[in-house]
Design a protein around this motif. Structure first.
Motif, short mmCIF file in Angstrom:
data_model
loop_
_atom_site.label_atom_id
_atom_site.label_comp_id
_atom_site.label_asym_id
_atom_site.label_seq_id
_atom_site.Cartn_x
_atom_site.Cartn_y
_atom_site.Cartn_z
N ASP A 147 50.47 -6.49 15.32
CA ASP A 147 49.96 -7.85 15.45
C ASP A 147 48.43 -7.87 15.46
N PHE A 148 47.84 -6.87 16.07
CA PHE A 148 46.38 -6.78 16.10
C PHE A 148 45.83 -6.63 14.69
N TYR A 149 46.47 -5.78 13.89
CA TYR A 149 46.03 -5.58 12.52
C TYR A 149 46.16 -6.87 11.72
N ASN A 150 47.29 -7.54 11.85
CA ASN A 150 47.50 -8.79 11.10
C ASN A 150 46.50 -9.87 11.49
N SER A 151 46.09 -9.88 12.74
CA SER A 151 45.13 -10.90 13.18
C SER A 151 43.74 -10.66 12.61
N LEU A 152 43.46 -9.44 12.15
CA LEU A 152 42.13 -9.12 11.62
C LEU A 152 42.07 -9.16 10.11
N ARG A 153 43.19 -9.33 9.45
CA ARG A 153 43.19 -9.35 7.99
C ARG A 153 42.45 -10.58 7.48
N ASN A 154 41.61 -10.33 6.44
CA ASN A 154 40.85 -11.41 5.79
C ASN A 154 39.91 -12.12 6.76
N ARG A 155 39.46 -11.42 7.79
CA ARG A 155 38.53 -12.01 8.73
C ARG A 155 37.12 -11.49 8.44
N SER A 156 36.14 -12.09 9.08
CA SER A 156 34.73 -11.79 8.79
C SER A 156 34.30 -10.47 9.42
N GLU A 157 33.12 -10.00 8.99
CA GLU A 157 32.54 -8.79 9.58
C GLU A 157 32.25 -8.99 11.06
N ALA A 158 31.83 -10.21 11.41
CA ALA A 158 31.54 -10.47 12.81
C ALA A 158 32.80 -10.30 13.66
N ARG A 159 33.94 -10.73 13.14
CA ARG A 159 35.19 -10.58 13.88
C ARG A 159 35.53 -9.10 14.05
N LEU A 160 35.34 -8.33 13.00
CA LEU A 160 35.60 -6.89 13.11
C LEU A 160 34.65 -6.23 14.11
N LEU A 161 33.40 -6.68 14.13
CA LEU A 161 32.44 -6.12 15.08
C LEU A 161 32.85 -6.42 16.52
N TYR A 206 20.12 8.23 17.05
CA TYR A 206 20.92 9.36 16.59
C TYR A 206 22.30 8.96 16.08
N LEU A 207 22.65 7.68 16.18
CA LEU A 207 23.96 7.22 15.70
C LEU A 207 23.85 5.76 15.30
N THR A 208 24.28 5.46 14.07
CA THR A 208 24.32 4.07 13.61
C THR A 208 25.69 3.77 13.03
N ALA A 209 26.04 2.49 13.00
CA ALA A 209 27.31 2.05 12.43
C ALA A 209 27.08 0.78 11.63
N GLU A 210 27.74 0.71 10.48
CA GLU A 210 27.71 -0.48 9.63
C GLU A 210 29.14 -0.91 9.35
N ILE A 211 29.38 -2.21 9.38
CA ILE A 211 30.72 -2.77 9.23
C ILE A 211 30.72 -3.67 8.01
N LYS A 212 31.76 -3.54 7.19
CA LYS A 212 31.88 -4.35 5.99
C LYS A 212 33.33 -4.83 5.85
N CYS A 213 33.51 -5.78 4.92
CA CYS A 213 34.83 -6.27 4.55
C CYS A 213 35.13 -5.81 3.13
N GLY A 214 36.19 -5.03 2.96
CA GLY A 214 36.54 -4.52 1.64
C GLY A 214 36.07 -3.10 1.44
N THR A 215 36.89 -2.29 0.75
CA THR A 215 36.58 -0.87 0.57
C THR A 215 35.34 -0.68 -0.30
N GLN A 216 35.15 -1.52 -1.31
CA GLN A 216 33.98 -1.37 -2.17
C GLN A 216 32.69 -1.57 -1.38
N ALA A 217 32.72 -2.47 -0.41
CA ALA A 217 31.51 -2.73 0.38
C ALA A 217 31.13 -1.54 1.25
N LEU A 218 32.05 -0.60 1.46
CA LEU A 218 31.70 0.60 2.24
C LEU A 218 30.57 1.38 1.57
N GLU A 219 30.48 1.31 0.25
CA GLU A 219 29.38 1.99 -0.44
C GLU A 219 28.05 1.41 -0.01
N PHE A 220 28.00 0.09 0.15
CA PHE A 220 26.75 -0.54 0.60
C PHE A 220 26.47 -0.19 2.07
#
Length: 522
Positions: free
Chosen positions: A187-201, A286-300
């Motif tokens: 249910d947690f996964y389904n609630s995050l599908r097609n949601r914004s980067e802010a929601r994932l953060l 010494y540690l950074t994280a970037e969050i994106k929506c979509g696998t292609q955006a992981l390159e960015f």
């Protein structure tokens, strides 16, 4: 009178009084000229007017319309305009933002003076932040500046490769009672599908890389020197290419990590820029994280992390050069990054290679994870936990060791003779042998740091020139030795040729004598 007020606020009829007189001329009396003047004076100006004067609003408060007092004429109506935000509003709320966001905030359209819905502002802000990294040439440009999104041929040292393996695999106690538990995870996964980067953060990211400061409050005392940053622009340092980094989540060291003596050596001050500061109260990230929506955006996201980490590594490498021991960071993993979207996650380590004074930065792939698989859902959390326990002390100790190699500021200065250039004047002495000049007290800390790096480079250049001169002398000696051997060989050949000639002459004489004897016998 009561009916007129009810229509104004209940039915939403905001037409001017003149239009209402045309609709119902029999019920609404025509006001006199004096009443019309009073009516115009009582009405606040429209935000569409070209002559806005905030003083005319009087006691009127922003966001509320002014209803005429009961003593006014019954036909008096007002426009329900709300004055636009004043300059003070922009100064207080907008000017604190970066320039890119500031221009966007001031251009928000209004509807009758009210700002339109800005529900997509967060998403557009994040898109703007990463737009420069979508340039197809960005990776190539980074390579021209010595930043490579790949491992080098040599790779990091084996000790650090083994460290990465331990950070991934060393078991820890996984959190309990979270949304990643088996009875909630689907249910947690389904609630995050097609949601914004802010929601994932907000919802997913803390299960992967929790806040270090919150964990310290909960009792993890080894995180006392760590500070978090969320979507904070790195305003205190200079970018390598493109906009200043603005990681979704970053970790660095607090100001209090360093003593006053060490801060003097670094030449850092809270209000000034430095190679060693990312943002206010965050040093040596010494540690950074970037969050994106979509696998292609992981390159960015990977490009953003590469930029941030090259800046972080640049600080440590610069410190090692000032300490005259760059070999301590050569091919050592100095920082890590996490790039993730809803399903996939990538972890990289970053290390410099320093060869003949040339500095290049590379990344090493630590892991690529499916966040929602049963065996990997806590892998990133475990990696970050082990990073805090094992790598963080290494990171701090490395910085402290480098700082220990740097002499006190009063023990050296940078005297430059006006009659000599920098190469002959500064580079001709040992870095630790300078005495502070009176004027050096007024040098800016960053200028001091730049001069220190320049001195170190000049010393290295001088060493290389001496080595080259030594090699040339050795080559010259070998050439002279070869020439002597050739001359000796030539003399030997000439001697052999002379001896051969003598032997031939003797042989000829013997043959002549023998011929004469034969003739006499005949």
């Amino acid at each position: 009178m009561k009916r007129a007020v009810s229509n104004l606020h209940g039915n939403g009829d905001e037409r001017p009084a003149k239009l209402q007189r045309r609709d119902s001329p029999s019920t609404v009396p025509i006001p006199s000229n004096r009443q019309q003047e009073e009516q115009i004076t009582a009405q606040p100006l429209s935000p569409l007017s070209n002559n806005i004067n905030t003083k005319q609003t009087g006691k009127q408060e922003r966001g509320h319309s002014t209803i005429p007092p009961r003593s006014k004429s019954t036909n008096k109506r007002i426009f329900d305009w709300i004055p636009p935000p004043s300059e003070e509003f922009y100064d207080a709320d907008v000017m604190d933002q970066p320039a890119s966001k500031r221009s966007r905030s001031r251009s928000i359209s209004t509807d009758r003076g009210r700002p339109r819905s800005t529900s997509s502002d967060t998403t557009s802000s994040r898109d703007h932040k990463s737009s420069a990294y979508k340039d197809p040439n960005y990776v190539t440009i980074l390579e021209t500046k010595g930043c490579f999104m790949r491992p080098s041929e040599a790779g990091p040292v084996l000790e650090d490769i083994e460290l990465c393996r331990r950070l991934l695999q060393q078991p820890i106690e996984n959190p309990q009672g979270t949304l990643l538990d088996d009875n909630f995870i689907e249910d947690f996964y389904n609630s995050l599908r097609n949601r914004s980067e802010a929601r994932l953060l907000v919802d997913l990211h803390p299960h992967l890389m929790p806040s270090a400061e919150n964990q310290y409050i909960q009792g993890r005392r080894w995180l006392k020197n760590v500070i978090d940053g969320y979507n904070d622009p790195w305003l205190k340092t200079e970018p390598i290419h493109g906009p200043r980094p603005q990681p979704d989540h970053a970790r660095g060291l607090k100001w209090s990590t360093f003593s006053e003596q060490q801060r003097r050596k670094l030449g850092i001050k809270p209000a000034e820029k430095s190679l060693y500061i990312a943002r206010d109260d965050m040093y040596f990230p010494y540690l950074t994280a970037e969050i994106k929506c979509g696998t292609q955006a992981l390159e960015f996201a990977d490009r953003q992390n590469m930029h941030s980490m090259c800046i972080a590594l640049r600080a440590v490498v610069s410190l090692s050069q000032i300490a005259s021991c760059p070999e301590k960071v050569h091919r050592r993993i100095l920082a890590f990054s996490i790039s993730h979207e809803l399903d996939g996650l990538r972890i990289y380590g970053y290390y410099p290679e320093i060869t003949d004074g040339r500095i290049e930065y590379f990344r090493w792939k630590v892991a690529q994870i499916d966040i929602w698989s049963r065996e990997d859902k806590w892998t990133c959390y475990r990696f970050v936990e082990n990073l805090d326990r094992e790598f963080l002390p290494i990171h701090i100790d490395r910085l402290m060791d480098l700082l220990a190699e740097i002499p006190e500021p009063q023990d050296f200065s940078f005297e430059i003779d006006n009659d000599h250039d920098i190469a002959s004047g500064v580079g001709s002495q040992e870095w630790s042998g300078y005495s502070r000049a009176p004027s050096s007290q007024n040098l800016q800390p960053e200028l001091c740091s730049m001069i220190q790096v320049l001195q170190q480079q000049l010393e290295e250049q001088k060493t290389r020139l001496e080595e080259q001169k030594s090699r040339e002398e050795e080559q010259k000696a070998r050439e002279e030795e070869q020439k002597a051997r050739e001359e000796k060989l030539l003399a030997k050949l000439e001697q052999q040729a002379a001896e051969q000639k003598v032997r031939e002459e003797q042989q000829r004489l013997r043959e002549e004598r023998l011929l004469k004897l034969l003739e006499q016998r005949q």
